[in-house]
Design a protein around this motif. Structure first.
Motif, PDB file in Angstrom:
ATOM      1  N   THR A   1     -29.218  33.162   2.356  1.00 37.88           N
ATOM      2  CA  THR A   1     -29.608  31.871   1.807  1.00 37.88           C
ATOM      3  C   THR A   1     -29.770  30.887   2.950  1.00 37.88           C
ATOM      4  N   THR A   2     -30.171  29.674   2.652  1.00 38.04           N
ATOM      5  CA  THR A   2     -30.263  28.655   3.685  1.00 38.04           C
ATOM      6  C   THR A   2     -28.984  27.835   3.718  1.00 38.04           C
ATOM      7  N   VAL A   3     -28.793  27.132   4.824  1.00 34.76           N
ATOM      8  CA  VAL A   3     -27.609  26.279   4.954  1.00 34.76           C
ATOM      9  C   VAL A   3     -27.631  25.200   3.874  1.00 34.76           C
ATOM     10  N   LEU A   4     -28.823  24.647   3.621  1.00 31.51           N
ATOM     11  CA  LEU A   4     -28.924  23.578   2.620  1.00 31.51           C
ATOM     12  C   LEU A   4     -28.561  24.078   1.227  1.00 31.51           C
ATOM     13  N   GLN A   5     -29.031  25.288   0.859  1.00 33.08           N
ATOM     14  CA  GLN A   5     -28.708  25.853  -0.455  1.00 33.08           C
ATOM     15  C   GLN A   5     -27.220  26.176  -0.550  1.00 33.08           C
ATOM     16  N   GLU A   6     -26.656  26.731   0.547  1.00 34.81           N
ATOM     17  CA  GLU A   6     -25.227  27.042   0.530  1.00 34.81           C
ATOM     18  C   GLU A   6     -24.414  25.764   0.388  1.00 34.81           C
ATOM     19  N   CYS A   7     -24.823  24.683   1.029  1.00 31.79           N
ATOM     20  CA  CYS A   7     -24.083  23.414   0.929  1.00 31.79           C
ATOM     21  C   CYS A   7     -24.246  22.782  -0.465  1.00 31.79           C
ATOM     22  N   ASP A   8     -25.388  22.941  -1.091  1.00 35.22           N
ATOM     23  CA  ASP A   8     -25.579  22.463  -2.462  1.00 35.22           C
ATOM     24  C   ASP A   8     -24.651  23.204  -3.418  1.00 35.22           C
ATOM     25  N   PHE A   9     -24.506  24.536  -3.153  1.00 36.51           N
ATOM     26  CA  PHE A   9     -23.559  25.333  -3.945  1.00 36.51           C
ATOM     27  C   PHE A   9     -22.133  24.810  -3.740  1.00 36.51           C
TER      28      PHE A   9
ATOM     29  N   TYR B   1     -26.779  29.836  -9.086  1.00 39.11           N
ATOM     30  CA  TYR B   1     -26.820  30.214  -7.657  1.00 39.11           C
ATOM     31  C   TYR B   1     -26.129  31.560  -7.420  1.00 39.11           C
ATOM     32  N   SER B   2     -25.018  31.741  -8.163  1.00 45.87           N
ATOM     33  CA  SER B   2     -24.270  32.992  -7.991  1.00 45.87           C
ATOM     34  C   SER B   2     -25.046  34.186  -8.524  1.00 45.87           C
ATOM     35  N   CYS B   3     -25.864  33.942  -9.527  1.00 41.36           N
ATOM     36  CA  CYS B   3     -26.576  35.068 -10.152  1.00 41.36           C
ATOM     37  C   CYS B   3     -27.914  35.382  -9.474  1.00 41.36           C
ATOM     38  N   THR B   4     -28.344  34.537  -8.575  1.00 38.62           N
ATOM     39  CA  THR B   4     -29.615  34.831  -7.890  1.00 38.62           C
ATOM     40  C   THR B   4     -29.431  36.028  -6.957  1.00 38.62           C
ATOM     41  N   ARG B   5     -30.485  36.839  -6.862  1.00 38.93           N
ATOM     42  CA  ARG B   5     -30.427  38.032  -6.017  1.00 38.93           C
ATOM     43  C   ARG B   5     -30.607  37.668  -4.537  1.00 38.93           C
ATOM     44  N   GLY B   6     -30.179  38.563  -3.715  1.00 42.47           N
ATOM     45  CA  GLY B   6     -30.306  38.368  -2.268  1.00 42.47           C
ATOM     46  C   GLY B   6     -28.977  38.111  -1.609  1.00 42.47           C
TER      47      GLY B   6
ATOM     48  N   LYS C   1     -25.134  34.675   2.226  1.00 38.56           N
ATOM     49  CA  LYS C   1     -24.766  33.973   0.984  1.00 38.56           C
ATOM     50  C   LYS C   1     -23.246  34.010   0.803  1.00 38.56           C
ATOM     51  N   PHE C   2     -22.697  32.950   0.249  1.00 39.49           N
ATOM     52  CA  PHE C   2     -21.259  32.794   0.017  1.00 39.49           C
ATOM     53  C   PHE C   2     -20.445  32.873   1.309  1.00 39.49           C
TER      54      PHE C   2
ATOM     55  N   TYR D   1     -19.357  23.393  -6.394  1.00 42.92           N
ATOM     56  CA  TYR D   1     -18.002  23.954  -6.410  1.00 42.92           C
ATOM     57  C   TYR D   1     -16.956  22.859  -6.216  1.00 42.92           C
ATOM     58  N   LEU D   2     -17.170  21.965  -5.250  1.00 37.12           N
ATOM     59  CA  LEU D   2     -16.209  20.913  -4.958  1.00 37.12           C
ATOM     60  C   LEU D   2     -16.141  19.871  -6.086  1.00 37.12           C
ATOM     61  N   GLU D   3     -17.278  19.578  -6.721  1.00 36.87           N
ATOM     62  CA  GLU D   3     -17.267  18.618  -7.837  1.00 36.87           C
ATOM     63  C   GLU D   3     -16.429  19.145  -8.991  1.00 36.87           C
ATOM     64  N   LEU D   4     -16.545  20.442  -9.239  1.00 36.45           N
ATOM     65  CA  LEU D   4     -15.727  21.041 -10.299  1.00 36.45           C
ATOM     66  C   LEU D   4     -14.254  21.001  -9.923  1.00 36.45           C
TER      67      LEU D   4
END
Length: 579
Positions: free
Chosen positions: A442-450, A434-439, A483-484, A454-457
C-alpha cells in the motif's frame, strides 16, 4: 584481481623453473660439451694424423738412410774412398783408374736401380791429416761420369760440420747449395741425407757421403694429407726453417721452435700439435685455426640462438594461451564464489572442455543452481510462514479490537449518542474496507489513513487518555510500503504503553523523504521498556514488523529506542518506492 595475478605469476614462475631454465641450461651445457668434444676429437684426429704421417716419413727416410750405408756393403766403394784419403802417396795410376771405374759403376747402380728420386751422390774425402779435402766428386743422374763438385758445396761448412757432429749417424737437411746446370733440376727441389764414413777396422773417418734426393716423394706424401680448410701442416727443421707447408702462416713459424708452444697468435690464433721425426732433426706440426673453430661455432651458436628464440616464442605463446584460459576459468570460479558469498546466485562459470577445472566449474554451477533453487524454496516458505504468522497475529488482535469497538457502539447507542454511533460506524466501515482489500502493499498515505480510522475508534474508547498526530510529507505519501506495517506499532503503543496504566499517551507519526530514503517514525510518551524486552510475547508485533520489513527490502533499517518512563520511538528507514 590480485589473487588471479598472483596465481598467474606463480604459474609463470613454475613454467620458467620447470621448462625455460632446464632448457637453457641443457642448451648451454650441450653446446659447451659439444665444443669441448669437438676440440678433443680434432686433437685426437691430429695426433693420429701426425703419427701416421711421421711413420710414413720415417719409413721413407730409413730407406734413404740405408743407401748411405752402401760403402759398408760395397767393397769397391770402401776401397776407392780409402784410396782417395791416401791421395797420390801410394798406388799406380792404373790401379786408381780401376778403383774409380768400380766406384762409378757401384754409384750408378745405386742411383738408377734403387730409387727414381735420387738426384746425385757426393763424396768428400778426408785428407791424411784427418781434415776434409778441398775437392770432392759427384755422380748425378744426368751423367754416369765422375765430375768435380761446385765450390759452393765445398765451401758450405755448416752441413759438413753437422754431419761430422753426428759421428756416423745420418743427417738430413735441405741445402740446395749448388747450381750446376741440369734439366733434372728444373722446377724441382731436393734434400740431402749425409753420413760420416769411417774405416771399418780403425773406425777413423775417411769421408762424407751425401745423397741428394728429389723431395717430390716427400712432398706428395705430405700433400695427400687431408686437413681442414683453416688448418696447416708444416715440416720444420731444428733451425725453424720450413721444409714444407700446406698453408703459408707467415712469421708465425718463428714462434714454433725450440719452445714448441701449444698456441700461437698473430691476428689468427692457432693451437699447435708437434710430432718429432725419428732419425732426423725434423718436426711435424699441425696448426688448427681456433678462429675458424670459433667462427664455426659462432655460426652454430647463432643458428641455435635463432632456434632457441623461435622455440621460446612458440613455447611462451602456447603457455600464454593455455595459462590465460586456465586463469580465466579460475577467475570465473572465484567470481561465482564471491557473488554467491554476497548472496547473488545468478552467476555461472559456464566452463567448456573436459579438463579438471572445467569439471570443477560445471560442478560449481550445478551446486549454485541447486542452492539457488533451495534458497528460493526456503524464501517462499519463510514468506508464507511470515504471512501465516501475520494472519495469526491479525486474527488474535482483530477480534479483541472489534469486540471493544462494538461494545463501545452499544454503550453510545444506549446513551442515545447517535452522532457518535454514526461516526464510529463510519470509521469501522473504512477500517474494514481497507482490511478487506487485496494486496500486500500500500502507500504511506493509505496506511496513515487506515491508522486515522484505527486511532479514532481507539479515542472513542479511551476518550482523553489517547491523543495522536500524523504528519506525512506529500512526496512521502506516494511511497509504497507493506500493508499493515505501522498498525502493530501503534497498537503496541496503546496496549503496552498506556492501557495497563492510568496515564495519558500521545502518539506522533511522521513520514518524510531524506537523502533518497523514506523515514517513518512512530513515537509515544508511554511507560517505555528495556530494549532487551522487545522480544517478549507482549511485543511479538515488533518482530513481525521487522521481519516483514526485511522481506520487503533487505537493506531496510528498523531502529528502536525506548527506556522506562520516557516512552518509545521506532524509526523505519527504507528505499523509496513510488507507485
Amino acid at each position: 584481481m590480485k589473487i588471479s595475478y598472483t596465481f598467474r605469476h606463480k604459474l609463470s614462475i613454475i613454467y620458467i623453473i620447470s621448462c625455460i631454465i632446464p632448457f637453457l641450461l641443457t642448451l648451454i651445457v650441450s653446446a659447451f660439451f659439444f665444443y669441448q668434444t669437438y676440440r678433443s676429437d680434432i686433437s685426437e684426429l691430429n695426433t693420429a694424423l701426425l703419427s701416421s704421417t711421421a711413420s710414413h716419413v720415417e719409413t721413407y727416410l730409413k730407406d734413404l738412410n740405408a743407401l748411405t750405408l752402401a760403402p759398408y756393403s760395397y767393397t769397391e766403394l770402401m776401397n776407392y774412398m780409402e784410396e782417395m784419403k791416401k791421395g797420390d802417396s801410394s798406388g799406380s795410376t792404373y790401379h786408381q783408374y780401376q778403383l774409380q771405374q768400380k766406384y762409378q759403376r757401384s754409384i750408378s747402380q745405386i742411383i738408377y736401380t734403387n730409387r727414381d728420386d735420387i738426384l746425385s751422390i757426393i763424396y768428400i774425402p778426408f785428407t791424411s791429416e784427418n781434415t776434409l779435402s778441398d775437392s770432392a766428386i759427384i755422380i748425378s743422374k744426368n751423367t754416369t761420369k765422375i765430375q768435380s763438385i761446385e765450390s759452393a758445396v765445398i765451401q758450405n761448412k755448416e752441413w759438413q760440420d753437422a754431419v761430422i757432429a753426428q759421428g756416423g749417424s745420418s743427417y738430413f737437411h735441405y741445402t740446395n747449395d749448388y747450381t750446376f746446370t741440369s734439366p733434372l733440376l728444373a722446377d724441382s727441389f731436393f734434400f740431402s741425407t749425409s753420413r760420416l764414413i769411417r774405416d771399418a777396422i780403425t773406425d777413423k773417418p775417411i769421408g762424407i757421403l751425401r745423397l741428394d734426393v728429389y723431395d717430390n716423394a716427400l712432398v706428395n706424401m705430405l700433400k695427400n694429407i687431408k686437413l681442414g680448410e683453416n688448418n696447416a701442416l708444416l715440416l720444420i727443421d731444428k733451425n725453424n726453417q720450413i721444409l714444407y707447408q700446406t698453408k703459408d702462416i707467415g712469421e708465425l713459424t718463428h714462434s714454433l721452435l725450440p719452445d714448441m708452444p701449444p698456441k700461437i697468435t698473430d691476428g689468427e690464433t692457432y693451437s699447435v700439435q708437434y710430432y718429432p721425426i725419428n732419425g732426423a732433426d725434423w718436426t711435424l706440426a699441425v696448426l688448427s685455426n681456433q678462429n675458424g673453430i670459433h667462427r664455426f661455432f659462432s655460426t652454430i651458436g647463432i643458428f641455435l640462438l635463432v632456434v632457441t628464440v623461435l622455440f621460446l616464442a612458440l613455447s611462451i605463446g602456447i603457455y600464454s594461451s593455455n595459462s590465460r584460459s586456465l586463469v580465466q576459468t579460475i577467475n570465473r570460479i572465484l567470481d561465482v564464489l564471491q557473488h554467491a558469498e554476497q548472496g547473488d546466485l545468478s552467476q555461472r562459470v559456464n566452463a567448456l572442455g573436459d579438463d579438471q577445472l572445467s569439471i570443477i566449474g560445471n560442478a560449481l554451477d550445478r551446486m549454485v543452481g541447486r542452492l539457488q533453487v533451495h534458497i528460493q524454496n526456503e524464501y517462499i516458505s519463510v514468506i508464507k510462514c511470515q504471512e501465516m504468522e501475520y494472519i495469526a497475529l491479525q486474527s488474535q488482535i482483530n477480534p479483541h479490537f472489534l469486540y471493544n469497538v462494538l461494545n463501545s457502539i452499544l454503550v453510545m447507542n444506549s446513551l442515545g449518542d447517535t452522532n457518535m454511533v454514526k461516526e464510529s460506524i463510519l470509521h469501522l466501515n473504512k477500517l474494514l474496507r481497507y482490511s478487506c482489500t487485496r494486496g500486500e502493499k500500500t502507500t504511506v498515505l493509505q496506511e496513515c489513513d487506515f491508522l486515522v480510522q484505527y486511532l479514532e475508534l481507539q479515542c472513542i474508547r479511551y476518550s482523553d487518555r489517547l491523543q495522536y498526530n500524523i504528519d506525512v510529507a506529500p512526496d512521502a505519501g506516494k511511497c509504497i510500503i507493506p500493508k499493515f506495517l505501522l498498525q502493530p506499532l501503534v497498537e503496541n503503543s496503546i496496549v503496552h504503553g498506556m492501557e495497563p496504566y492510568d496515564i495519558q499517551i500521545f502518539i506522533n507519526i511522521r513520514a518524510a523523504i531524506k537523502d533518497g530514503q523514506l523515514f517513518i517514525t512512530v513515537e509515544d510518551n508511554g511507560v517505555g521498556f528495556h530494549p532487551d524486552e522487545s522480544s517478549s510475547p507482549k511485543n511479538v508485533g515488533l518482530d513481525s514488523v521487522q521481519s516483514r520489513l526485511h522481506l520487503f527490502e533487505a537493506d531496510s533499517s528498523f531502529l528502536l529506542e525506548s527506556s522506562p518512563e520516557t516512552g518509545t520511538s521506532i524509526t523505519i528507514i527504507t528505499r523509496v518506492r513510488e507507485v
